[in-house]
Design a protein around this motif. Structure first.
Motif, mmCIF file in Angstrom:
data_model
loop_
_atom_site.group_PDB
_atom_site.id
_atom_site.type_symbol
_atom_site.label_atom_id
_atom_site.label_comp_id
_atom_site.label_asym_id
_atom_site.label_seq_id
_atom_site.Cartn_x
_atom_site.Cartn_y
_atom_site.Cartn_z
ATOM 1 N N ARG A 376 0.956 -1.470 0.234
ATOM 2 C CA ARG A 376 0.037 -0.322 0.192
ATOM 3 C C ARG A 376 0.965 1.232 0.198
ATOM 4 O O ARG A 376 2.731 0.051 -0.003
ATOM 5 C CB ARG A 376 -1.011 -0.322 1.237
ATOM 6 N N ALA A 377 0.184 2.115 0.067
ATOM 7 C CA ALA A 377 1.093 3.542 0.133
ATOM 8 C C ALA A 377 1.512 3.367 1.344
ATOM 9 O O ALA A 377 1.360 2.907 2.105
ATOM 10 C CB ALA A 377 0.236 4.769 -0.191
ATOM 11 N N ARG A 413 -0.819 -10.166 -6.606
ATOM 12 C CA ARG A 413 -0.150 -9.104 -7.329
ATOM 13 C C ARG A 413 0.462 -9.899 -7.791
ATOM 14 O O ARG A 413 0.750 -9.955 -9.071
ATOM 15 C CB ARG A 413 1.433 -8.559 -6.435
ATOM 16 N N ASP A 434 -1.488 -0.583 -17.156
ATOM 17 C CA ASP A 434 -2.556 0.854 -17.075
ATOM 18 C C ASP A 434 -2.919 -0.125 -15.450
ATOM 19 O O ASP A 434 -4.152 -0.604 -15.323
ATOM 20 C CB ASP A 434 -3.837 1.030 -17.660
ATOM 21 N N TYR A 437 -4.938 2.069 -8.605
ATOM 22 C CA TYR A 437 -3.791 2.486 -8.190
ATOM 23 C C TYR A 437 -5.402 3.272 -7.417
ATOM 24 O O TYR A 437 -5.692 3.961 -7.749
ATOM 25 C CB TYR A 437 -2.794 3.761 -8.762
ATOM 26 N N SER A 442 -2.383 -0.392 -3.012
ATOM 27 C CA SER A 442 -1.259 -0.169 -4.114
ATOM 28 C C SER A 442 -0.073 1.263 -4.027
ATOM 29 O O SER A 442 -1.336 2.679 -3.538
ATOM 30 C CB SER A 442 -1.703 -0.256 -5.498
ATOM 31 N N PRO A 443 1.144 1.440 -3.438
ATOM 32 C CA PRO A 443 1.657 2.838 -3.702
ATOM 33 C C PRO A 443 1.245 3.397 -5.541
ATOM 34 O O PRO A 443 0.390 2.578 -5.771
ATOM 35 C CB PRO A 443 3.093 2.179 -4.018
ATOM 36 N N VAL A 444 1.467 4.525 -5.874
ATOM 37 C CA VAL A 444 1.449 5.075 -7.212
ATOM 38 C C VAL A 444 2.138 4.314 -8.080
ATOM 39 O O VAL A 444 1.468 3.861 -9.541
ATOM 40 C CB VAL A 444 1.548 6.349 -6.942
ATOM 41 N N TRP A 445 3.297 3.639 -7.755
ATOM 42 C CA TRP A 445 3.520 2.720 -8.722
ATOM 43 C C TRP A 445 3.349 1.502 -8.038
ATOM 44 O O TRP A 445 4.331 0.840 -6.697
ATOM 45 C CB TRP A 445 5.623 2.409 -9.291
ATOM 46 N N ASP A 446 2.765 0.246 -7.951
ATOM 47 C CA ASP A 446 2.424 -1.179 -8.315
ATOM 48 C C ASP A 446 3.757 -1.821 -7.379
ATOM 49 O O ASP A 446 4.961 -1.575 -8.714
ATOM 50 C CB ASP A 446 1.604 -1.567 -9.240
ATOM 51 N N GLN A 449 5.514 -3.142 -10.707
ATOM 52 C CA GLN A 449 6.160 -2.109 -11.521
ATOM 53 C C GLN A 449 7.279 -1.396 -11.293
ATOM 54 O O GLN A 449 8.326 -0.782 -11.476
ATOM 55 C CB GLN A 449 5.410 -1.453 -12.301
#
Length: 462
Positions: A376-377, A413, A434, A437, A442-446, A449
């Protein structure tokens, strides 16, 4: 026979679990009893059950055995399938198009002819030939009958010490189940780290979690014998260096395809001992014989080689494909990328594609990256650490494999990577996916990724 009258065919199915009964059920949907007679043989007490759920039943997460049964023998019979329980097929006569069966609890044998045959004999637990291996209290865990026998043994045991031999998926899951049952658990593992389906640097994270649960890990050790007491029951497990007291022993060394019948009948098997089929799940060279589930080998879409993977997901798909083809339709099974998930309490473990040694064996040049991130964030409550390892082909940047070890949200994931592997995406393309989010998820970048960005850089710099 009058003009236009159809000949009633007979489908014989060997094996009453996922692949066999999925095939029988799908064939019945497509062809009625007037067109197709279906006879199925199952040597156990249960049909259509979840073997993958056995560790959770033993551990107490699933309260009742019957919760693991998707469809009972009676339900199959109500649907027009002649399912004969506690009946074992002991011979396949390919030339005569018949099978020989006998009742497990009775006497006498009989032949049953077939027009079409499905072999779904599953896999058997690896049981090394060691002194004492057949002693009371030593258990493999592959069927519901095995699970029931283990539970009965746990209730009968006078002590609370368990030894698990092997640290693959079954071994790890059974170790957790026994801890939850209040047992003192020792895991004896031939490898340097548990979970040989992972690279060792990821397996060590699993070992740390298991040790944290109070499980004693004995790595780089090979069992030499099972020590028994005067009553013939297991007392300890011995290696070359030590003995580990045990009131019960669980074998978690892995499984092998159960293809003894097929071998005796002259049917083709591969390097891993599994039956070889074409894309329609027909046994190669035999027009009216199909095979599916844990007794077959499948194509690895990443390496291009055959491999053996025992998973209920594949078995059910195989059965549906076989049933469609037997029923007059057409379906194929293209192959797998080797996706699997597991857990040790709250630690989630996932992998798909190739490990480093798989890539080397396939002659591939590759790069690897490992990233530490969160599911997560980082600022969102409950954000937990996650380690992602990624392999990519050195020149093309094609994704080759992903391994994940982490807490909540880690395991599933891997499905992103499984889809990317199936599609043949490069790590650069994975970076551009895509994906959904929001800070709770998730963070901004999974994490996938984050790893693919780093892998793309490694490919550029290679």
């Amino acid at each position: 026979m009058s003009a236009g009258e159809r000949v009633r065919e007979r489908l014989v199915v060997i094996g009453g679990d996922a692949a066999g009964m999925s095939a029988a059920s799908q064939a019945r949907r497509l062809r009625g009893p007037d067109e197709l007679e279906i006879v199925a043989f199952e040597r156990g007490h249960f049909s259509s059950y979840s073997a993958c759920g056995i560790p959770y039943w033993v551990g107490g997460d699933v309260e009742d055995r019957d919760q693991l049964v998707a469809r009972s023998p009676e339900e199959h019979r109500e649907r027009g399938i002649d399912l004969r329980m506690r009946t074992e097929v002991v011979e396949i006569d390919v030339t005569g198009r018949r099978v020989r069966a006998r009742a497990v609890d009775g006497a006498g044998e009989y032949w049953t002819s077939y027009d079409k045959l499905v072999i779904a004999t599953g896999a058997r637990p690896v049981r090394p030939e060691l002194p004492g291996i057949d002693a009371a209290g030593v258990h493999g865990v592959q069927t519901l009958d095995d699970g029931q026998a283990l539970l009965d043994s746990l209730r009968a045991a006078t002590g609370r010490r368990a030894v698990v031999v092997g640290a693959g998926y079954i071994g790890v899951e059974m170790a957790e189940a026994l801890i939850r049952r209040g047992y003192e658990v020792t895991v004896v593992n031939r490898g340097a780290e548990p979970m040989s389906t992972l690279d060792p640097d990821m397996g060590c994270l699993v070992r740390e979690a298991m040790t944290g649960l109070g499980i004693t890990m004995v790595d780089d050790a090979e069992v030499t014998k099972v020590v028994t007491g005067g009553d013939g029951r297991v007392r300890a497990v011995a290696t070359r260096d030590a003995e580990y007291p045990a009131d019960v022993v669980v074998l978690g060394i892995g499984v092998r395809p159960e293809t003894s019948l097929a071998r005796a009948a002259g049917l083709p098997v591969g390097a891993f001992g599994g039956l070889l089929t074409d894309l329609s799940m027909r046994v190669r060279g035999h027009e009216d014989i199909w095979a599916g589930g844990d007794c077959v080998e499948v194509l690895d879409l990443v390496s291009g080689r055959e491999r053996h993977i025992a998973l209920g997901t594949h078995a059910n798909k195989h059965g549906r494909i076989i049933g469609t083809n037997v029923g007059g339709g057409y379906a194929t099974f293209p192959g797998v990328v080797g996706t699997a998930v597991s857990k040790v309490c709250d630690l989630e473990i996932a992998r798909t594609g190739l490990r480093e040694k798989d890539a080397r064996r396939a002659g591939l040049q590759y790069v690897t990256v490992t990233v530490e991130t969160t599911g997560r964030a980082r600022y969102y409550p409950g954000a937990a650490p996650m380690t992602v390892k990624m392999l990519a082909e050195r020149d093309s940047g094609r994704l080759l494999g992903v391994q994940i070890v982490g807490r909540e949200g880690a395991a599933k994931r891997v499905d992103i990577a499984a889809v990317a592997l199936t599609a043949g995406l490069t790590v650069e393309q994975v970076t551009s996916l895509d994906l959904g989010y929001a800070p709770p998820f998730s963070p901004v970048w999974d994490p996938i990724q984050v790893a693919s960005r780093k892998a793309a850089g490694a490919v550029r710099n290679a």
